[in-house]
Design a protein around this motif. Structure first.
Motif, short mmCIF file in Angstrom:
data_model
loop_
_atom_site.label_atom_id
_atom_site.label_comp_id
_atom_site.label_asym_id
_atom_site.label_seq_id
_atom_site.Cartn_x
_atom_site.Cartn_y
_atom_site.Cartn_z
N ILE A 66 3.62 44.01 -2.19
CA ILE A 66 4.39 43.82 -3.42
C ILE A 66 3.58 42.99 -4.41
O ILE A 66 3.11 41.91 -4.07
CB ILE A 66 5.74 43.14 -3.11
CG1 ILE A 66 6.60 44.07 -2.23
CG2 ILE A 66 6.49 42.77 -4.39
CD1 ILE A 66 7.82 43.42 -1.62
N SER A 67 3.43 43.51 -5.62
CA SER A 67 2.68 42.74 -6.63
C SER A 67 3.60 41.69 -7.23
O SER A 67 3.86 40.69 -6.60
CB SER A 67 2.04 43.69 -7.65
OG SER A 67 2.98 44.61 -8.14
N SER A 68 4.12 41.92 -8.41
CA SER A 68 4.94 40.87 -9.03
C SER A 68 6.30 40.75 -8.34
O SER A 68 7.01 41.73 -8.19
CB SER A 68 5.16 41.16 -10.51
OG SER A 68 6.06 40.21 -11.03
N PRO A 69 6.68 39.53 -7.94
CA PRO A 69 8.02 39.34 -7.34
C PRO A 69 9.12 39.34 -8.39
O PRO A 69 10.29 39.32 -8.06
CB PRO A 69 7.91 37.97 -6.66
CG PRO A 69 6.74 37.30 -7.25
CD PRO A 69 5.88 38.30 -7.96
N LEU A 70 8.73 39.36 -9.65
CA LEU A 70 9.70 39.34 -10.74
C LEU A 70 10.22 40.77 -10.96
O LEU A 70 9.43 41.70 -11.10
CB LEU A 70 9.01 38.83 -12.00
CG LEU A 70 9.90 38.45 -13.17
CD1 LEU A 70 10.67 37.18 -12.85
CD2 LEU A 70 9.04 38.24 -14.41
N VAL A 98 8.81 42.59 1.72
CA VAL A 98 10.00 42.19 0.95
C VAL A 98 9.74 40.92 0.14
O VAL A 98 8.94 40.08 0.53
CB VAL A 98 11.21 41.93 1.88
CG1 VAL A 98 11.54 43.14 2.72
CG2 VAL A 98 10.99 40.71 2.79
N THR A 99 10.42 40.82 -1.00
CA THR A 99 10.52 39.53 -1.69
C THR A 99 11.95 39.35 -2.20
O THR A 99 12.64 40.33 -2.53
CB THR A 99 9.59 39.37 -2.92
OG1 THR A 99 10.04 40.24 -3.96
CG2 THR A 99 8.16 39.69 -2.60
N PHE A 100 12.38 38.12 -2.21
CA PHE A 100 13.70 37.75 -2.71
C PHE A 100 13.50 36.57 -3.63
O PHE A 100 12.89 35.58 -3.23
CB PHE A 100 14.60 37.36 -1.52
CG PHE A 100 15.80 36.54 -1.91
CD1 PHE A 100 16.97 37.13 -2.30
CD2 PHE A 100 15.74 35.15 -1.87
CE1 PHE A 100 18.08 36.36 -2.67
CE2 PHE A 100 16.84 34.37 -2.24
CZ PHE A 100 18.00 34.99 -2.64
N PHE A 101 13.94 36.68 -4.86
CA PHE A 101 13.82 35.54 -5.79
C PHE A 101 15.18 35.28 -6.42
O PHE A 101 15.69 36.11 -7.16
CB PHE A 101 12.77 35.83 -6.86
CG PHE A 101 12.55 34.67 -7.80
CD1 PHE A 101 12.15 33.44 -7.33
CD2 PHE A 101 12.76 34.82 -9.16
CE1 PHE A 101 11.95 32.37 -8.19
CE2 PHE A 101 12.59 33.75 -10.04
CZ PHE A 101 12.18 32.52 -9.54
#
Lengths: 352, 178
Positions: free
Chosen positions: B59-63, B33-36
């Motif tokens: 996950i590659s880009s978190p954007l 997971v990522t959260f930005f």
């Protein structure tokens, strides 16, 4: 327990990793996008009965780190770009006096006060000795919350081992985003490198140590600088670290560090799905740069991707010895390139 | 499986909390997971946004530049979400506050009256949980079956009495997705 995954911001994970690495003293001054780190230290350093001081300025904080480091303590500071500029004098002194410390830069856009969004415009400052005089220091560039924690945990050992500041060069994206992270066990203080050079706490011994960057005899100073540079050469042999994907068969190798390397990984995967032979080279140590590996790849085509007007791209050109065609794609001012942007650039270069 | 979601609403609607809980549950379900959060010079009433990714892969880009799904909590967020939603993506709209139809004819549109449902449960503040229940049902990316345990660590002890109402909000949000 140690391997339980926690959801944390990069800033908080750096703080927790520093505490587990045995950070004895933290000195800082708040600045976006780094402030969660100083906030984390304010709570948890004091809980752990260690030293935490919010200084009156960045200059003050770095000099407190310099003083604590000179006594042999594991000391740390953190800031973001304009604040790290203010710390450069202190970093130069620490390099001149061979004092270990950990400095974290959660970089934002510049120059000047600039903006608060993520950027990678501090590469030159970080890797070329951002203050005055002849020096370098360790620079580590994490790409994720987990790696930010791992590299911080290790930075204290590297700084002690090589007697110099170790910088974590992250950016606002790494600092602000949340990801799953697991932490290693707290380091046993008994495993620390001995510091017979440190000042203070001499246990009744009469000989006195001096930690100082002053050298008023040019002949002696030159010798001292040569000795330090010999140490740099040793570091270049053992420290460089990188990650690479598909470089061997690649028609085009993307090079990027930190956040932009994450974007490039995604762009590389999209390109591979289209049948384009694209690889990725990600330096983890920005100083010493993994120049030997890049040299082995000379002749290949490169595309450097950065959140700047083009800084690391100069090292890509340098270490491929003018034998590679090196292109550049960058966003700046706090903009982050998207995977689609980078893919479009790849297609333009490969004419596919 | 990779689900990239963009969430937007006004400050105070719980967009950032929703994003954090979404990835927290995803992590507990074994996903990467990522959260930005969008961070800036925040002000009350401004647009709050969060980019979240859950995936079975690294996950590659978190954007999140072309989300698979977008959560529209208020009127101001609609153009933002319409502009970046990927072709054929899912637009989940809080129909209590968004009274117009989307221009994105390619999108799969799910309308959920989050505020009405939340108020019926007891407080409009549950609107974000109604939305998260709908997001779970509509995308299937995060099951939310570990949410109750997650809420116990997310909230301080004094707020644990609200957990049953949060769980009800999740359920009713899911039920509102046809």
């Amino acid at each position: 327990m140690a391997l339980e995954k926690r959801l944390m911001k990069g800033n908080e994970a750096i703080g927790e990793a520093a505490i587990r690495a045995g950070c004895d003293a933290y000195f800082g001054y708040p600045i976006t996008p780094q402030s969660e780190l100083i906030a984390y230290m304010a709570k948890h350093m004091l809980d752990a009965k260690r030293v935490f001081i919010q200084a009156e300025s960045e200059v003050s904080a770095i000099n407190m780190v310099y003083g604590a480091g000179a006594t042999g303590a594991r000391a740390m500071t953190s800031s973001s770009s304009p604040g790290v500029s203010l710390k450069q004098e202190g970093i130069s002194y620490a390099c001149g006096a061979d004092v270990p410390m950990v400095v974290v830069n959660v970089a934002r856009s510049g120059p000047g006060l600039g903006g608060i969004s993520p950027a990678q415009g501090d590469y030159f400052q970080s890797t070329r000795g951002g203050g005055h005089g002849d020096y370098y220091h360790i620079v580590l560039a994490p790409k994720s919350v987990q790696e930010a924690a791992d590299l911080t945990y290790e930075a204290f050992d590297l700084a002690d081992e090589w007697r110099m500041p170790a910088m974590i060069l992250a950016d606002g994206m790494i600092g602000q985003m949340m990801e799953g992270v697991s932490f290693p066990e707290p380091k046993d203080p008994a495993t620390r490198v001995a510091k017979p050079w440190a000042v203070g706490n001499r246990n009744g011994r009469k000989d006195v140590n001096h930690v100082d960057s002053t050298h008023l005899v040019p002949e002696e100073f030159e010798q001292a600088l040569h000795a330090r540079y010999a140490r740099y050469e040793e570091m270049k042999k053992v420290l460089p670290r990188f990650e690479e994907h598909f470089v061997e068969d690649a028609d085009l190798i993307l090079t990027a560090y930190g956040t932009s390397a994450r974007v490039c990984l995604g762009a590389m995967q999209m390109a591979r799905k289209l049948g384009l032979k694209v690889g990725l080279f990600r330096p983890i140590t920005l100083w010493p740069y993994p120049e030997k590996r890049l040299g082995e790849l000379e002749g290949k085509r490169f595309l450097a991707v950065e959140m700047s007007m083009g800084q690391m791209v100069e090292d890509v050109r340098l270490y491929t010895h003018g034998k590679s065609e090196v292109s550049f794609y960058g966003r700046c001012g706090g903009m982050i390139p998207t995977e689609e942007d980078v893919l479009a650039e790849i297609r333009k270069i490969l004419k596919k | 499986m990779t689900e990239k979601t963009f969430m937007a609403g006004f400050g105070g609607q719980g967009v950032v909390s929703m994003g954090q809980l979404w990835v927290y549950c995803g992590m507990k379900e074994g996903l990467e997971v990522t959260f930005f959060p969008f961070y800036g010079a925040e002000k009350r009433g401004g647009i709050a946004r969060a980019s979240v990714i859950v995936s079975t892969e690294e996950i590659s880009s978190p954007l999140v530049s072309a989300p698979d799904s977008a959560v529209v909590m208020n009127m101001d967020s609609l153009p933002l979400c319409e502009a970046i939603l990927k072709q054929g993506g899912t637009l989940i709209i809080n129909s209590s506050l968004v009274k117009v139809d989307t221009k994105r004819t390619d999108a799969r549109v799910v309308k959920v009256p989050c505020n009405e449902i939340a108020e019926r449960i007891g407080d409009v503040k549950f609107a974000n949980m109604v939305m998260m229940g709908a997001l779970s049902k509509a995308t299937g990316a995060v099951k939310l079956d570990k949410l109750e345990a997650v809420l116990k660590t997310f909230f301080s002890e004094s707020k644990h009495k609200f957990i049953p109402m949060n769980m009800q909000a999740i359920q009713e949000g899911a039920d509102a997705v046809g």
